[in-house]
Design a protein around this motif. Structure first.
Motif, short mmCIF file in Angstrom:
data_model
loop_
_atom_site.label_atom_id
_atom_site.label_comp_id
_atom_site.label_asym_id
_atom_site.label_seq_id
_atom_site.Cartn_x
_atom_site.Cartn_y
_atom_site.Cartn_z
N MET A 272 0.85 -1.16 0.00
CA MET A 272 0.00 0.00 0.00
C MET A 272 0.90 1.23 0.00
O MET A 272 1.95 1.24 0.60
N GLY A 273 0.49 2.26 -0.67
CA GLY A 273 1.29 3.46 -0.71
C GLY A 273 0.66 4.49 -1.61
O GLY A 273 -0.53 4.40 -1.96
N TYR A 274 1.47 5.45 -1.97
CA TYR A 274 0.97 6.53 -2.82
C TYR A 274 0.51 6.00 -4.18
O TYR A 274 -0.46 6.49 -4.74
N GLY A 275 1.21 5.02 -4.72
CA GLY A 275 0.85 4.48 -6.02
C GLY A 275 -0.54 3.88 -6.03
O GLY A 275 -1.33 4.12 -6.96
N LEU A 276 -0.87 3.09 -5.02
CA LEU A 276 -2.21 2.51 -4.92
C LEU A 276 -3.26 3.59 -4.77
O LEU A 276 -4.32 3.54 -5.40
N GLY A 277 -2.97 4.59 -3.96
CA GLY A 277 -3.93 5.68 -3.77
C GLY A 277 -4.20 6.45 -5.05
O GLY A 277 -5.35 6.75 -5.37
N VAL A 278 -3.15 6.75 -5.78
CA VAL A 278 -3.31 7.48 -7.04
C VAL A 278 -4.06 6.62 -8.06
O VAL A 278 -4.92 7.12 -8.80
N PHE A 279 -3.76 5.32 -8.10
CA PHE A 279 -4.45 4.42 -9.01
C PHE A 279 -5.95 4.38 -8.71
O PHE A 279 -6.79 4.51 -9.61
N LEU A 280 -6.30 4.20 -7.44
CA LEU A 280 -7.72 4.17 -7.06
C LEU A 280 -8.40 5.50 -7.34
O LEU A 280 -9.55 5.54 -7.81
N LEU A 281 -7.71 6.59 -7.08
CA LEU A 281 -8.26 7.91 -7.34
C LEU A 281 -8.53 8.11 -8.83
O LEU A 281 -9.62 8.54 -9.23
N ALA A 282 -7.57 7.76 -9.66
CA ALA A 282 -7.74 7.93 -11.11
C ALA A 282 -8.84 7.02 -11.65
O ALA A 282 -9.71 7.46 -12.42
N LEU A 283 -8.83 5.76 -11.24
CA LEU A 283 -9.87 4.83 -11.70
C LEU A 283 -11.25 5.28 -11.25
O LEU A 283 -12.21 5.24 -12.03
N GLY A 284 -11.35 5.74 -10.02
CA GLY A 284 -12.63 6.21 -9.51
C GLY A 284 -13.14 7.43 -10.25
O GLY A 284 -14.33 7.51 -10.59
#
Length: 81
Positions: free
Chosen positions: A1-13
């Motif tokens: 978990m980290g910034y990469g996962l957060g950015v991925f979820l944010l962009a996909l959402g």
């Protein structure tokens, strides 16, 4: 978990919430998109809090006469990832 996962979820959402016009039976893609966006923001916030948490150590030394000495150390260097 980290910034990469957060950015991925944010962009996909945001893509699902704002750009996708298709529909699946029984699934509201706009709502799924907003939920993923909030999850991405939460992951980013939790990662930032965890990365910025300061490390503290304290040691209590009891001497023969019964007095105590408290030594505290704060390490502001972030941990290596």
């Amino acid at each position: 978990m980290g910034y990469g996962l957060g950015v991925f979820l944010l962009a996909l959402g945001l893509i699902l919430a704002l750009a996708v016009q298709d529909a699946l039976s029984g699934v509201n893609l706009t709502m799924v998109g907003w939920i993923l966006t909030l999850a991405g923001l939460l992951v980013i916030a939790l990662t930032a809090v965890q990365a910025n948490r300061s490390r503290r150590t304290s040691a209590v030394t009891t001497h023969a006469d019964g007095s105590r000495t408290v030594t505290e150390r704060r390490d502001d260097v972030p941990p290596a990832v």
